[in-house]
Design a protein around this motif. Sequence first.
Motif, short mmCIF file in Angstrom:
data_model
loop_
_atom_site.label_atom_id
_atom_site.label_comp_id
_atom_site.label_asym_id
_atom_site.label_seq_id
_atom_site.Cartn_x
_atom_site.Cartn_y
_atom_site.Cartn_z
N LEU A 35 2.68 -7.58 -3.82
CA LEU A 35 1.45 -6.56 -4.27
C LEU A 35 0.57 -6.96 -2.90
O LEU A 35 0.18 -5.97 -2.26
N VAL A 36 0.31 -8.03 -2.56
CA VAL A 36 -0.85 -8.39 -1.76
C VAL A 36 -0.31 -7.92 -0.32
O VAL A 36 -0.98 -7.34 0.51
N ARG A 37 1.22 -8.26 0.18
CA ARG A 37 1.87 -7.72 1.14
C ARG A 37 1.72 -6.37 1.68
O ARG A 37 1.30 -5.85 2.48
N VAL A 40 -2.02 -5.06 2.24
CA VAL A 40 -2.46 -5.39 3.66
C VAL A 40 -1.63 -4.56 4.65
O VAL A 40 -2.59 -3.97 5.49
N ARG A 41 -0.43 -4.19 4.30
CA ARG A 41 0.42 -3.50 5.37
C ARG A 41 -0.57 -1.81 5.09
O ARG A 41 -0.56 -1.32 6.22
N MET A 42 -0.95 -1.47 4.04
CA MET A 42 -1.58 -0.15 3.62
C MET A 42 -2.87 -0.07 4.43
O MET A 42 -3.32 0.67 4.99
N SER A 45 -2.43 0.05 8.02
CA SER A 45 -1.82 1.56 8.68
C SER A 45 -3.04 2.38 8.50
O SER A 45 -3.05 3.43 9.37
N ALA A 46 -3.86 2.31 7.58
CA ALA A 46 -5.05 3.14 7.37
C ALA A 46 -6.09 2.82 8.54
O ALA A 46 -6.62 3.90 9.20
N ALA A 47 -6.27 1.65 8.79
CA ALA A 47 -7.04 1.44 10.03
C ALA A 47 -6.50 1.85 11.42
O ALA A 47 -7.29 2.27 12.09
N ALA A 48 -5.07 1.71 11.57
CA ALA A 48 -4.56 2.28 12.66
C ALA A 48 -4.72 3.81 12.78
O ALA A 48 -4.84 4.44 13.99
#
Length: 177
Positions: A35-37, A40-42, A45-48
């Motif tokens: 869930l933490v991983r 972090v990915r989400m 991707s939102a920051a990108a």
Amino acid sequence: MPLPGSVSADAGASLLQLGGLASLVAVGALLLALLVRLLVRMSRSAAAAEPPPPPPAPAPPRVAGPATPRPAAAGHHPVGRRSPGTGAQRAVTGPRRPLQAVAADLRRLTGELSMVPGGLSGERRRDLLAAYDDVLMEAADLLQVPHRLRTEPPATRELERLRLLSELEAAGLVVSG
């Protein structure tokens, strides 16, 4: 096969329950890590996906004239910054700080230096030592304790710091607290 109600049957049941509980904890920890991983990915991707900030406005042209004093940066020592190892320091202008404030800064910096994490960058450690040296020299000047911290070569500067610290404590300054 043990008889129901015997000690060995109870121990076997307890071990089975303990094994089941341990596997539940392991599965829960695995799910939490996944869930933490995912979070972090989400967030990456939102920051990108965010558009880049607009470029900064060009600086106004410099006009010749009297230089305006640069304000002190936040978090820097009030005496002024110096390049570590050079001994160069800005002159103190204005009234001196009270000894209590200098002692508080010395205690704070002593604590920060004593708990420096192993992964701390060399630049951050040099900055901490430069601020520590500034406060040590300020305290020595206030208590009129002679020191050679400005002229000491880097190889023996730590010994001079320790000597000066013990002299300041002998003069009545409370450093450890």
